[in-house]
Design a protein around this motif. Structure first.
Motif, PDB file in Angstrom:
ATOM      1  N   VAL A  79      21.754  20.758   9.930  1.00  0.00           N
ATOM      2  CA  VAL A  79      22.638  21.936   9.913  1.00  0.00           C
ATOM      3  C   VAL A  79      22.486  22.687   8.601  1.00  0.00           C
ATOM      4  N   ALA A  80      22.439  21.926   7.498  1.00  0.00           N
ATOM      5  CA  ALA A  80      22.318  22.563   6.182  1.00  0.00           C
ATOM      6  C   ALA A  80      21.018  23.341   6.055  1.00  0.00           C
ATOM      7  N   ALA A  81      19.973  22.874   6.748  1.00  0.00           N
ATOM      8  CA  ALA A  81      18.670  23.540   6.673  1.00  0.00           C
ATOM      9  C   ALA A  81      18.483  24.589   7.764  1.00  0.00           C
ATOM     10  N   THR A  82      19.531  24.871   8.502  1.00  0.00           N
ATOM     11  CA  THR A  82      19.457  25.837   9.597  1.00  0.00           C
ATOM     12  C   THR A  82      19.765  27.244   9.090  1.00  0.00           C
ATOM     13  N   ALA A  83      18.980  28.181   9.515  1.00  0.00           N
ATOM     14  CA  ALA A  83      19.197  29.578   9.108  1.00  0.00           C
ATOM     15  C   ALA A  83      20.543  30.072   9.627  1.00  0.00           C
ATOM     16  N   ASN A  84      21.164  30.976   8.887  1.00  0.00           N
ATOM     17  CA  ASN A  84      22.506  31.444   9.232  1.00  0.00           C
ATOM     18  C   ASN A  84      22.563  32.082  10.611  1.00  0.00           C
ATOM     19  N   GLU A  85      21.467  32.743  11.022  1.00  0.00           N
ATOM     20  CA  GLU A  85      21.481  33.406  12.331  1.00  0.00           C
ATOM     21  C   GLU A  85      21.476  32.401  13.481  1.00  0.00           C
ATOM     22  N   GLU A  86      21.190  31.132  13.185  1.00  0.00           N
ATOM     23  CA  GLU A  86      21.200  30.096  14.213  1.00  0.00           C
ATOM     24  C   GLU A  86      22.482  29.265  14.195  1.00  0.00           C
ATOM     25  N   ILE A  87      23.428  29.673  13.358  1.00  0.00           N
ATOM     26  CA  ILE A  87      24.729  29.003  13.279  1.00  0.00           C
ATOM     27  C   ILE A  87      25.732  29.785  14.128  1.00  0.00           C
ATOM     28  N   VAL A  88      26.567  29.049  14.866  1.00  0.00           N
ATOM     29  CA  VAL A  88      27.581  29.685  15.711  1.00  0.00           C
ATOM     30  C   VAL A  88      28.537  30.493  14.843  1.00  0.00           C
ATOM     31  N   GLU A  89      28.839  31.680  15.296  1.00  0.00           N
ATOM     32  CA  GLU A  89      29.726  32.557  14.536  1.00  0.00           C
ATOM     33  C   GLU A  89      31.097  31.901  14.361  1.00  0.00           C
ATOM     34  N   GLY A  90      31.577  31.924  13.123  1.00  0.00           N
ATOM     35  CA  GLY A  90      32.890  31.329  12.836  1.00  0.00           C
ATOM     36  C   GLY A  90      32.817  29.864  12.446  1.00  0.00           C
ATOM     37  N   ARG A  91      31.641  29.241  12.564  1.00  0.00           N
ATOM     38  CA  ARG A  91      31.478  27.840  12.166  1.00  0.00           C
ATOM     39  C   ARG A  91      30.604  27.787  10.920  1.00  0.00           C
ATOM     40  N   LYS A  92      31.212  27.486   9.798  1.00  0.00           N
ATOM     41  CA  LYS A  92      30.489  27.469   8.536  1.00  0.00           C
ATOM     42  C   LYS A  92      29.666  26.189   8.406  1.00  0.00           C
ATOM     43  N   LYS A  93      28.555  26.335   7.674  1.00  0.00           N
ATOM     44  CA  LYS A  93      27.755  25.157   7.350  1.00  0.00           C
ATOM     45  C   LYS A  93      28.431  24.394   6.213  1.00  0.00           C
ATOM     46  N   ILE A  94      28.467  23.081   6.335  1.00  0.00           N
ATOM     47  CA  ILE A  94      29.001  22.245   5.262  1.00  0.00           C
ATOM     48  C   ILE A  94      27.827  21.733   4.445  1.00  0.00           C
ATOM     49  N   SER A  95      27.746  22.140   3.216  1.00  0.00           N
ATOM     50  CA  SER A  95      26.615  21.746   2.368  1.00  0.00           C
ATOM     51  C   SER A  95      27.121  21.306   1.000  1.00  0.00           C
ATOM     52  N   LYS A  96      27.920  20.255   0.988  1.00  0.00           N
ATOM     53  CA  LYS A  96      28.500  19.743  -0.252  1.00  0.00           C
ATOM     54  C   LYS A  96      27.395  19.261  -1.193  1.00  0.00           C
ATOM     55  N   GLY A  97      27.494  19.662  -2.443  1.00  0.00           N
ATOM     56  CA  GLY A  97      26.560  19.181  -3.459  1.00  0.00           C
ATOM     57  C   GLY A  97      25.218  19.878  -3.440  1.00  0.00           C
ATOM     58  N   LEU A  98      25.041  20.915  -2.612  1.00  0.00           N
ATOM     59  CA  LEU A  98      23.768  21.618  -2.526  1.00  0.00           C
ATOM     60  C   LEU A  98      23.919  23.042  -3.049  1.00  0.00           C
ATOM     61  N   THR A  99      22.966  23.453  -3.872  1.00  0.00           N
ATOM     62  CA  THR A  99      22.967  24.826  -4.374  1.00  0.00           C
ATOM     63  C   THR A  99      22.313  25.735  -3.345  1.00  0.00           C
ATOM     64  N   GLU A 100      22.429  27.038  -3.555  1.00  0.00           N
ATOM     65  CA  GLU A 100      21.805  28.007  -2.652  1.00  0.00           C
ATOM     66  C   GLU A 100      20.289  27.839  -2.638  1.00  0.00           C
ATOM     67  N   ASP A 101      19.706  27.566  -3.818  1.00  0.00           N
ATOM     68  CA  ASP A 101      18.254  27.381  -3.896  1.00  0.00           C
ATOM     69  C   ASP A 101      17.823  26.142  -3.110  1.00  0.00           C
ATOM     70  N   GLN A 102      18.594  25.051  -3.228  1.00  0.00           N
ATOM     71  CA  GLN A 102      18.264  23.823  -2.500  1.00  0.00           C
ATOM     72  C   GLN A 102      18.349  24.043  -0.986  1.00  0.00           C
ATOM     73  N   ILE A 103      19.373  24.772  -0.565  1.00  0.00           N
ATOM     74  CA  ILE A 103      19.521  25.070   0.865  1.00  0.00           C
ATOM     75  C   ILE A 103      18.358  25.920   1.350  1.00  0.00           C
ATOM     76  N   SER A 104      17.950  26.885   0.527  1.00  0.00           N
ATOM     77  CA  SER A 104      16.832  27.747   0.894  1.00  0.00           C
ATOM     78  C   SER A 104      15.547  26.930   1.043  1.00  0.00           C
ATOM     79  N   ILE A 105      15.335  25.964   0.146  1.00  0.00           N
ATOM     80  CA  ILE A 105      14.151  25.109   0.223  1.00  0.00           C
ATOM     81  C   ILE A 105      14.197  24.260   1.491  1.00  0.00           C
ATOM     82  N   MET A 106      15.383  23.724   1.795  1.00  0.00           N
ATOM     83  CA  MET A 106      15.539  22.902   2.998  1.00  0.00           C
ATOM     84  C   MET A 106      15.255  23.729   4.254  1.00  0.00           C
TER      85      MET A 106
END
Length: 299
Positions: free
Chosen positions: A206-233
């Motif tokens: 889920v953390a490595a999933t692009a925002n357009e593939e996430i259901v609207e209104g359901r936020k990704k939970i990415s505790k302890g991950l920076t924006e750069d780390q999420i982008s790499i994932m």
């Protein structure tokens, strides 16, 4: 004249006698005692609650004594029998095994997957069994029954079908719901390919999933991950998806080639002269060929 050999139909050995049998509990000899620590366990409490509420669902498995036919040895169901004995029951309906499989019996039991449990709960509710009674029977909180009842809400049919016989944690489905249907299918395929079904693994998908593939209104939970780390994932997951698709396209042909190669090696090793030559001049190669040939035997 060439004589045609008829293919023999494989004989399936019968594991149990044709009918169940009601047996006096004092005539059943357990293979082990149930320790006090087990009687205090959650599992034991669930079995006791289930028996009290709906009775025995899965009959114990016994085998006849070879010397005293009226005596039986218990192969599977030690906790169920112990609960019945504590309740003061005198008899129990049993399955009669033909062969003594006491040491390997548990390998033949198909543990229930969570989606199958979900379907059982739906069927029970459809037949009029209340959620409260199910909770009492399983000795769990009613909220747990409701979560399992609604397990596939928000899960697309294709992803559910892929995971229907997998042992996936309840909370992993919570994470899957954050993704849109096509991404759920990809996630399920990745879980199967990696043989990983933990909630934390689904969270990483889920953390490595692009925002357009996430259901609207359901936020990704990415505790302890920076924006750069999420982008790499996200980039690494996209690359993994492409590689997975590429392998999937050639899997059938590769598997056929592998089967043919294994069969060829197996036939080579059936030739005594070849085996003798390999043993004399290429012992290491013979060892590897034998390992490959064993794959066909295992299959």
């Amino acid at each position: 004249m060439i004589e045609k050999r008829s293919k023999r139909t494989p004989i399936v050995q019968q594991a149990f006698e044709d009918s169940t049998l009601r047996i006096a509990i004092h005539d059943i000899l357990p293979l082990r005692e149930v320790p006090t620590s087990v009687r205090k366990s959650v599992k034991y409490g669930q079995i006791a609650a289930s028996i009290a509420e709906v009775g025995i669902i899965e009959p114990p498995v016994v085998i006849r004594d070879g010397i005293v036919p009226s005596t039986f040895h218990l192969l599977d169901g030690h906790l169920r029998l112990d609960v019945l004995r504590d309740r003061g029951e005198k008899e129990v309906v049993c399955l009669i095994a033909i062969e003594d499989e006491a040491l390997t019996y548990n390998r033949r039991i198909c543990r229930i997957a969570i989606i199958q449990e979900h379907k059982m709960i739906l069927n029970a509710v459809k037949k009029g069994v209340s959620e409260e009674r199910l909770a009492r029977a399983l000795n769990v909180d009613i909220s747990s029954i409701r979560k399992k009842r609604n397990l596939l809400v928000g899960i697309c049919e294709e992803a559910a079908e892929l995971l229907r016989d997998k042992f996936v944690p309840l909370n992993a489905f919570v994470e899957l719901r954050r993704m849109k249907p096509l991404r759920q299918i990809v996630a399920a395929e990745m879980m199967i390919a990696m043989n990983r079904y933990s909630t934390s693994y689904v969270q990483s998908i889920v953390a490595a999933t692009a925002n357009e593939e996430i259901v609207e209104g359901r936020k990704k939970i990415s505790k302890g991950l920076t924006e750069d780390q999420i982008s790499i994932m996200e980039r690494e997951t996209a690359a993994l998806d492409r590689e997975f698709r590429r392998i999937e396209q050639t899997y059938g042909a590769d598997h056929l080639d592998l089967v043919l190669a294994i069969g060829y090696v197996h036939r080579l090793l059936s030739n005594v002269r070849i085996v003798r030559h390999l043993a004399k001049f290429h012992a290491d190669l013979l060892s590897e060929f034998q390992k490959i040939s064993d794959l066909q035997k295992a299959a």
